[in-house]
Design an enzyme around this catalytic site. Structure first.
Site, PDB file in Angstrom:
ATOM      1  CG  HIS A   1       2.416   4.496   2.781  1.00 26.40           C
ATOM      2  ND1 HIS A   1       3.180   5.576   2.423  1.00 26.40           N
ATOM      3  CD2 HIS A   1       3.138   3.388   2.468  1.00 26.40           C
ATOM      4  CE1 HIS A   1       4.315   5.145   1.910  1.00 26.40           C
ATOM      5  NE2 HIS A   1       4.317   3.818   1.925  1.00 26.40           N
TER       6      HIS A   1
ATOM      7  CG  ASP B   1       6.812   1.464   0.201  1.00 23.10           C
ATOM      8  OD1 ASP B   1       6.322   2.267   1.017  1.00 23.10           O
ATOM      9  OD2 ASP B   1       7.967   1.586  -0.253  1.00 23.10           O
TER      10      ASP B   1
END
Length: 137
Positions: A66, A112
């Site tokens: 991420h 996300d």
């Protein structure tokens, strides 16, 4: 129990001003009901602000990926991932991003979405919360 049951249904989430609020909602949707999204901050070497070293486990790797995804969004696409809002839907135990492909909104949503689903599929090891990063990372 009521919270767990409500998460199993579909939920439409309107765009918000801060992406981090949207990411938090995605995490809440995918993680086990007995956990809160706050338990995923200060976890391992990468979950939370910053990061260094080698991820300590699969969950920490989710955060590492991420972080890199946000980095690519900033460098390659000139996006601001922490404030970029996007359109998405939480439904049937998955997350759907609606913005057009290639837009900052879609790129950040995909970052996300991938991380939240990864969190939901990774084991949470309590001993990796608040680890000594100077020693283990």
């Amino acid at each position: 129990l009521a919270v767990c049951v409500s998460l199993l249904g579909a939920a439409n989430i309107p765009p918000q001003h801060l992406n981090l609020c949207q990411f938090k909602e995605m995490i809440r949707y995918t993680i086990p009901c007995e956990k809160t999204w706050l338990e995923y901050t200060h976890y391992g070497c990468y979950c939370g602000y910053g990061g260094s070293g080698t991820p300590v486990d699969a969950l920490d790797r989710c955060c590492y990926v991420h972080d890199n995804c946000y980095g690519d969004a900033e460098k390659k696409h000139k996006c601001n991932p922490k404030t970029q809002s996007y359109s998405y839907k939480l439904t049937k135990r998955t997350i759907i991003c609606y913005d057009a492909a290639g837009t900052c909104a879609r790129i950040v949503c995909d970052c996300d979405r991938t991380a939240a689903l990864c969190f939901g599929n990774s084991e949470y090891i309590g001993a990796h919360k608040n680890i000594d990063t100077a020693r283990y990372c």
